[in-house]
Design an enzyme around this catalytic site. Structure first.
Site, short mmCIF file in Angstrom:
data_model
loop_
_atom_site.label_atom_id
_atom_site.label_comp_id
_atom_site.label_asym_id
_atom_site.label_seq_id
_atom_site.Cartn_x
_atom_site.Cartn_y
_atom_site.Cartn_z
N VAL A 118 0.83 -1.21 0.00
CA VAL A 118 0.00 0.00 0.00
C VAL A 118 0.86 1.25 0.00
O VAL A 118 0.87 2.03 -0.96
CB VAL A 118 -0.96 -0.01 1.21
CG1 VAL A 118 -1.76 1.29 1.26
CG2 VAL A 118 -1.89 -1.21 1.15
N CYS A 119 1.60 1.45 1.07
CA CYS A 119 2.32 2.72 1.28
C CYS A 119 3.46 2.93 0.29
O CYS A 119 3.78 4.08 -0.04
CB CYS A 119 2.83 2.79 2.71
SG CYS A 119 1.54 2.47 3.92
#
Length: 222
Positions: A118-119
């Site tokens: 995600v990040c």
């Protein structure tokens, strides 16, 4: 110093983006030992500072369960700029983040983020779509499973990002041993990345002392 070719990092065109390296999120990491992840992130902060690479950090709801950024990042790179978010999961959805990157005038992004899927991945996909060259630093990201990391790697590579590791980034930004701060880079290798490298440096130092002592002995006899 510039990149040798389009597949390598040009230190004069690079921006370091350290995304969501937070104490709470670190507890979810299962694809590498936490001490290794923490050491690699710390190394990136130091390397960026040594190489004078503009560095931006951010955190996802740091006042919540994701926790604060690990302190080593800004301790080791006092020039790094923290850019808060207002709830966006993808850091690229934060206009202040994108504006800061644009103002550097640089187009090569070195991205590491926890969690990898995600990040790290979301800003990577957004940045590639926006026309940036992106290097993803996988061993300074960290994910909840190896399978998730493998899937994410396939996803970002298919999009056009280039995966790499912390040691490779150090070597590309350092570029040459013929620089006054070479031993500062070597110290990062020893302290954070490859502790056995200390033995190599010690053997080199010993060889240099032997040569010097031999030369001094010859002068004394003369």
């Amino acid at each position: 110093m510039t990149a040798k070719n389009k597949w390598m990092i040009d230190p004069n065109d690079a921006v370091m983006l350290l995304i969501d390296h937070q104490s709470g999120l670190f507890q979810l990491v299962q694809d590498m030992p936490l001490p290794v992840l923490r050491a690699n992130v710390t190394a990136l902060a130091k390397i960026a500072h040594l190489a004078k690479i503009p560095t931006f950090t951010t955190a996802s709801v740091p006042d919540g369960p994701n926790g604060p950024l690990i302190p080593e990042i800004h301790e080791c790179n006092p020039d790094a700029v923290y850019i808060p978010r207002t709830g966006q999961i993808d850091a690229w959805d934060n206009p202040a983040w994108v504006d800061a990157i644009k103002k550097t005038g640089r187009h090569t992004l070195l991205i590491a983020g926890t969690l990898t899927s995600v990040c790290m991945a979301f800003p990577t996909l957004s940045a590639v779509a926006a026309g940036y060259k992106v290097f993803d630093i996988i061993d300074a990201s960290g994910n909840w499973s190896k399978m998730a990391t493998d899937i994410t790697l396939a996803r970002v590579v298919q999009a056009g990002a280039i995966p790499t590791d912390t040691f490779a980034v150090l070597a590309e930004l350092m570029s040459t041993w013929n620089r006054p701060d070479a031993m500062d880079f070597a110290k990062v290798m020893v302290d954070q990345l490859v502790p056995p490298y200390r033995a190599l440096i010690e053997s080199y130092d010993k060889a240099q002392r032997v040569v010097k002592e031999g030369q001094e002995t010859k002068l004394d006899k003369a």
